[in-house]
Design a protein around this motif. Structure first.
Motif, PDB file in Angstrom:
ATOM      1  N   PRO A   1      -2.955  18.778  -3.826  1.00 57.71           N
ATOM      2  CA  PRO A   1      -3.683  18.864  -2.547  1.00 57.71           C
ATOM      3  C   PRO A   1      -4.274  17.514  -2.120  1.00 57.71           C
ATOM      4  N   TYR A   2      -4.783  16.741  -3.070  1.00 55.02           N
ATOM      5  CA  TYR A   2      -5.368  15.441  -2.730  1.00 55.02           C
ATOM      6  C   TYR A   2      -4.287  14.446  -2.298  1.00 55.02           C
ATOM      7  N   ALA A   3      -3.151  14.467  -2.997  1.00 53.08           N
ATOM      8  CA  ALA A   3      -2.062  13.544  -2.652  1.00 53.08           C
ATOM      9  C   ALA A   3      -1.526  13.834  -1.256  1.00 53.08           C
TER      10      ALA A   3
ATOM     11  N   VAL B   1      -7.376   3.691  -1.688  1.00 57.04           N
ATOM     12  CA  VAL B   1      -8.722   3.927  -2.224  1.00 57.04           C
ATOM     13  C   VAL B   1      -8.948   5.426  -2.449  1.00 57.04           C
ATOM     14  N   ALA B   2      -8.498   6.242  -1.499  1.00 51.33           N
ATOM     15  CA  ALA B   2      -8.691   7.694  -1.607  1.00 51.33           C
ATOM     16  C   ALA B   2      -7.950   8.266  -2.811  1.00 51.33           C
ATOM     17  N   MET B   3      -6.738   7.764  -3.074  1.00 47.87           N
ATOM     18  CA  MET B   3      -5.981   8.291  -4.212  1.00 47.87           C
ATOM     19  C   MET B   3      -6.651   7.960  -5.543  1.00 47.87           C
ATOM     20  N   VAL B   4      -7.252   6.789  -5.621  1.00 46.44           N
ATOM     21  CA  VAL B   4      -7.966   6.435  -6.854  1.00 46.44           C
ATOM     22  C   VAL B   4      -9.252   7.263  -6.963  1.00 46.44           C
ATOM     23  N   ALA B   5      -9.957   7.402  -5.853  1.00 42.19           N
ATOM     24  CA  ALA B   5     -11.228   8.139  -5.857  1.00 42.19           C
ATOM     25  C   ALA B   5     -11.033   9.604  -6.230  1.00 42.19           C
ATOM     26  N   THR B   6      -9.912  10.182  -5.845  1.00 39.06           N
ATOM     27  CA  THR B   6      -9.657  11.599  -6.135  1.00 39.06           C
ATOM     28  C   THR B   6      -8.921  11.811  -7.450  1.00 39.06           C
ATOM     29  N   GLY B   7      -8.574  10.732  -8.146  1.00 41.41           N
ATOM     30  CA  GLY B   7      -7.927  10.848  -9.442  1.00 41.41           C
ATOM     31  C   GLY B   7      -6.431  11.066  -9.385  1.00 41.41           C
ATOM     32  N   VAL B   8      -5.835  10.972  -8.191  1.00 40.81           N
ATOM     33  CA  VAL B   8      -4.373  11.084  -8.105  1.00 40.81           C
ATOM     34  C   VAL B   8      -3.736   9.931  -8.878  1.00 40.81           C
ATOM     35  N   LEU B   9      -4.320   8.757  -8.742  1.00 38.64           N
ATOM     36  CA  LEU B   9      -3.888   7.577  -9.499  1.00 38.64           C
ATOM     37  C   LEU B   9      -5.079   7.032 -10.282  1.00 38.64           C
ATOM     38  N   HIS B  10      -4.794   6.486 -11.462  1.00 40.70           N
ATOM     39  CA  HIS B  10      -5.812   5.799 -12.230  1.00 40.70           C
ATOM     40  C   HIS B  10      -5.817   4.327 -11.799  1.00 40.70           C
ATOM     41  N   PRO B  11      -6.950   3.653 -11.878  1.00 47.46           N
ATOM     42  CA  PRO B  11      -7.019   2.256 -11.396  1.00 47.46           C
ATOM     43  C   PRO B  11      -5.947   1.354 -11.986  1.00 47.46           C
TER      44      PRO B  11
ATOM     45  N   SER C   1       2.031  13.252  -8.745  1.00 49.10           N
ATOM     46  CA  SER C   1       1.516  14.612  -8.551  1.00 49.10           C
ATOM     47  C   SER C   1       2.602  15.664  -8.771  1.00 49.10           C
ATOM     48  N   GLY C   2       3.864  15.253  -8.634  1.00 49.30           N
ATOM     49  CA  GLY C   2       4.975  16.173  -8.859  1.00 49.30           C
ATOM     50  C   GLY C   2       5.397  16.968  -7.641  1.00 49.30           C
ATOM     51  N   VAL C   3       4.837  16.675  -6.457  1.00 47.32           N
ATOM     52  CA  VAL C   3       5.126  17.501  -5.291  1.00 47.32           C
ATOM     53  C   VAL C   3       6.593  17.389  -4.870  1.00 47.32           C
ATOM     54  N   VAL C   4       7.161  16.178  -4.922  1.00 45.75           N
ATOM     55  CA  VAL C   4       8.565  16.020  -4.517  1.00 45.75           C
ATOM     56  C   VAL C   4       9.486  16.687  -5.535  1.00 45.75           C
ATOM     57  N   GLN C   5       9.166  16.529  -6.826  1.00 47.82           N
ATOM     58  CA  GLN C   5       9.978  17.168  -7.852  1.00 47.82           C
ATOM     59  C   GLN C   5       9.956  18.688  -7.712  1.00 47.82           C
TER      60      GLN C   5
ATOM     61  N   ALA D   1       0.833  -1.216   0.000  1.00 48.84           N
ATOM     62  CA  ALA D   1       0.000   0.000   0.000  1.00 48.84           C
ATOM     63  C   ALA D   1       0.861   1.257   0.000  1.00 48.84           C
ATOM     64  N   MET D   2       1.947   1.262   0.772  1.00 53.55           N
ATOM     65  CA  MET D   2       2.802   2.451   0.844  1.00 53.55           C
ATOM     66  C   MET D   2       3.512   2.710  -0.486  1.00 53.55           C
ATOM     67  N   LEU D   3       3.861   1.649  -1.211  1.00 50.30           N
ATOM     68  CA  LEU D   3       4.468   1.831  -2.531  1.00 50.30           C
ATOM     69  C   LEU D   3       3.485   2.509  -3.484  1.00 50.30           C
ATOM     70  N   ILE D   4       2.222   2.128  -3.390  1.00 45.29           N
ATOM     71  CA  ILE D   4       1.197   2.753  -4.228  1.00 45.29           C
ATOM     72  C   ILE D   4       1.020   4.218  -3.842  1.00 45.29           C
ATOM     73  N   LEU D   5       0.950   4.492  -2.540  1.00 49.68           N
ATOM     74  CA  LEU D   5       0.793   5.869  -2.079  1.00 49.68           C
ATOM     75  C   LEU D   5       1.983   6.730  -2.513  1.00 49.68           C
ATOM     76  N   SER D   6       3.183   6.167  -2.425  1.00 52.80           N
ATOM     77  CA  SER D   6       4.378   6.912  -2.826  1.00 52.80           C
ATOM     78  C   SER D   6       4.341   7.228  -4.313  1.00 52.80           C
ATOM     79  N   ASN D   7       3.855   6.300  -5.115  1.00 57.10           N
ATOM     80  CA  ASN D   7       3.762   6.544  -6.550  1.00 57.10           C
ATOM     81  C   ASN D   7       2.743   7.643  -6.845  1.00 57.10           C
ATOM     82  N   GLY D   8       1.662   7.669  -6.065  1.00 58.46           N
ATOM     83  CA  GLY D   8       0.679   8.730  -6.236  1.00 58.46           C
ATOM     84  C   GLY D   8       1.281  10.098  -5.972  1.00 58.46           C
ATOM     85  N   VAL D   9       2.055  10.199  -4.895  1.00 55.52           N
ATOM     86  CA  VAL D   9       2.723  11.458  -4.576  1.00 55.52           C
ATOM     87  C   VAL D   9       3.712  11.825  -5.691  1.00 55.52           C
TER      88      VAL D   9
END
Length: 620
Positions: free
Chosen positions: A429-431, A458-468, A91-95, A80-88
């Motif tokens: 903001p969502y990420a 689930v939240a990242m997919v629901a908000t469109g940060v990640l596609h399914p 989004s480009g926030v770290v870059q 799950a954390m790998l997926i969350l990290s990919n979402g972030v």
């Protein structure tokens, strides 16, 4: 009399049973396979898991326990954390953070180093530190070149800072999550109240001290020890010493190549050579040029050594004209963007274990490989015959659209940021809110970290940060299979009594060392083991032994678990001890000894700081 005390302690050791011996042999074979990389690490882990189940009468590992690694909360949480990290990351926030730090640093070398550490350390506490490094490698490389600094001075500190920052929270690294679940399981099975799962900020105060001390070292002694392997000037041909391996030839009217396509020009079974570009009428063409028909007067750029070139020129009636000496001479005249780039092979890439020929690299990516670095060695000849490994860095020549595709592939880390990165900045903001929510839920509410992490997915997919469809490519399946495979090995070590025996052996040092000394022994031993095998594997193997040793000497077992966790998560002395070290190995042009020279003093310094901190905060 003093010498007899250890002997007396050893005499009280439990006898070695057949079951222990079988598991010890499996551990030894596993270590050898990890060190030699005879098989990929995840394949070795699955092999060990299957062997444990086949040898159930001796290992005490049935099907349910053998497969328990797949359902282990640590495995699911890491996934799950790998997926969350990919979402972030998407989004480009770290870059963007890295770019802000680059703007602050400018051309001042000390500010460049400080910004590298400040951008990496804190971020790695809340995003898995491996993707943080993957994200920032091109940012820091660009910062170095633009500021006239050798990337070698910044990339190793980038990796080290990510490891230090990973110890700020439970979710900073997969090692912390695995150690937490292992400690909780052993505590429940043994009835040891002191052993429990880590809370989100259980060791943040110690992690902050370790980060500050490590940063101070990297800013002073470490910076002085770091070599300048890669020149500050951004010229790959010079960096990879390609002068003797790139040549230009003119196709004569009488050449047998006239009328053939470029792909037919050279017999690759006979000659180790590639046609990289074709110049006709002042216009340069690079991939895809395989189907271009060769005409008299065409100038071909060929990658090969001088001896082979002479043989090709003699057979095909080619006139030698010289060699391109700088990057611009390898650029197509119709494009202004850079077409020579470095690619670092990520864990999970389909190229791992393949050769350039077997992977059809050139046809798949419309790119030429000029050279590559593997474990500190620069390979320029017989490249098609070498198997590729995680961390290998390819120097490629490709058109702009191919580079854009490669920059979006999860299989590679680009050495430079793309000119127009495809970030979902509107989703920042969502990420960020999702990561904050995951941390807050696991900290303030009676919610297990695995539950909050999955809810975050689930939240990242629901908000469109990640596609399914991106969920599956977000996961480094090598890490998941590695965890699932080695967890049963740790269980077997406990259930057969092997951990108790090893713990008693180490506890024998308690006859002439105080408890804090035994704690230091475990820190050093774990750091040495992690230097040659996976950090996750070292945690699984060392925590059961550390707990047994602590119980033998009457010390706090939780303190010993922390020592193992910190040592396994901060493996500085080798490039193979931690995945982030591999990611900077090639782009930094490092040699194996560079990690020893810079990492060993830091490891020794932190062994004292960490052990002292553990003893102070969690009394033995």
């Amino acid at each position: 009399m003093a010498a007899s005390l250890p002997l007396a302690a050893i005499a009280d050791l439990p006898p070695v049973t057949t079951e222990m011996a079988v598991v010890f042999v499996l551990v030894a074979v596993t270590l050898v396979l990890f060190v030699t990389e005879a098989l990929p690490l995840d394949v070795t882990a699955i092999l060990v898991m299957v062997t444990l189940m086949v040898l159930q009468p001796w290992t005490d590992i049935g099907v349910a326990e053998g497969l328990s690694g797949f359902s282990n909360p640590a495995t699911i949480t890491v996934l799950a954390m790998l997926i969350l990290s990919n979402g972030v990351s998407r989004s480009g926030v770290v870059q963007i953070l890295g770019r802000w730090m680059s703007a602050f640093a400018g051309t001042n070398k000390h500010r460049q180093l400080a910004s590298t550490i400040l951008a990496t350390g804190p971020a790695s506490g809340f995003i898995n530190n491996t993707p943080v490094v993957a994200i920032l490698v091109p940012v820091i490389s660009d910062l170095a070149h633009k500021g006239g600094t050798s990337p070698s001075k910044l990339l190793m500190p980038l990796s080290f800072a990510s490891m230090l920052g990973g110890m700020l929270t439970l979710i900073g690294t997969s090692t912390n999550i695995l150690a937490s679940q292992t400690a909780e399981r052993i505590g429940a099975e043994r009835g040891v109240e002191a052993l429990h799962a880590f809370s989100m900020f259980e060791f943040t105060h110690l992690g902050a001290i370790v980060l500050v001390v490590g940063a101070a070292y990297l800013m002073t002694i470490g910076y002085w020890l770091l070599p300048e392997r890669v020149p500050p000037e951004d010229d790959y041909l010079a960096e990879y010493e390609m002068q003797d391996y790139l040549s230009e030839v003119v196709v004569q009217a009488s050449s047998p190549l006239v009328g053939k396509t470029v792909s037919e020009a050279i017999d690759e079974r006979r000659f180790d050579a590639d046609v990289l570009q074709l110049v006709r009428g002042g216009e340069r063409f690079i991939e895809p040029i395989g189907q271009k028909v060769i005409k008299p007067g065409d100038v071909l750029t060929i990658r090969t050594d001088r001896e082979t070139l002479a043989a090709i020129a003699d057979v095909d009636d080619l006139a030698l004209t010289g060699a391109p000496e700088t990057d611009p001479e390898m650029e197509p005249t119709t494009e202004e963007e850079q077409t020579l780039v470095e690619l670092v092979i990520q864990s999970g890439s389909p190229l791992v274990g393949e050769t350039l020929r077997s992977s059809s690299f050139r046809g798949r990516y419309d790119a030429n490989v000029l050279a590559f670095r593997s474990r500190g060695e620069t390979v320029r000849q017989r490249m098609d015959e070498r198997k590729l490994r995680v961390g290998d860095t390819l120097l490629i020549q490709a058109p702009e659209d191919s580079i854009d595709r490669l920059s979006q592939s999860p299989d590679f880390i680009l050495g430079h940021e793309p000119e127009e990165p495809d970030y979902r900045t509107e989703k920042i903001p969502y990420a960020v809110a999702t990561i904050v929510g995951v941390v807050a839920a696991a900290t303030l509410l009676p919610v297990n970290i695995v539950v909050s992490a999955l809810a975050g997915v689930v939240a990242m997919v629901a908000t469109g940060v990640l596609h399914p469809g991106e969920l599956y490519e977000s996961v480094d399946w090598n890490v998941i299979f590695l965890l699932a495979g080695v967890i049963p090995l740790g269980i077997a070590l406990e259930q057969t009594g092997g951990a108790e025996l090893l713990g008693a052996l180490v506890a024998a040092t308690g006859q002439f060392l105080p408890a804090v000394g035994v704690l230091w022994v475990f820190y050093v031993a774990t750091s040495l083991i992690t230097g040659v095998i996976s950090n996750n594997a070292s945690v699984v193997l060392m925590i059961p032994v550390a707990v047994e040793a602590a119980l033998e000497v009457g010390a706090n077992p939780f303190a010993f678990v922390l020592a193992v966790t910190f040592a396994a998560s901060t493996a500085f002395m080798t490039p193979v001890g931690y995945q982030t070290n591999l990611f900077v190995y090639g782009p930094g042009g490092y040699k194996f000894g560079d990690y020893v020279r810079v990492g060993m003093p830091l490891q020794l310094l932190l062994s004292v700081v960490t052990v002292a901190g553990i003893a102070a905060f969690w009394p033995l």
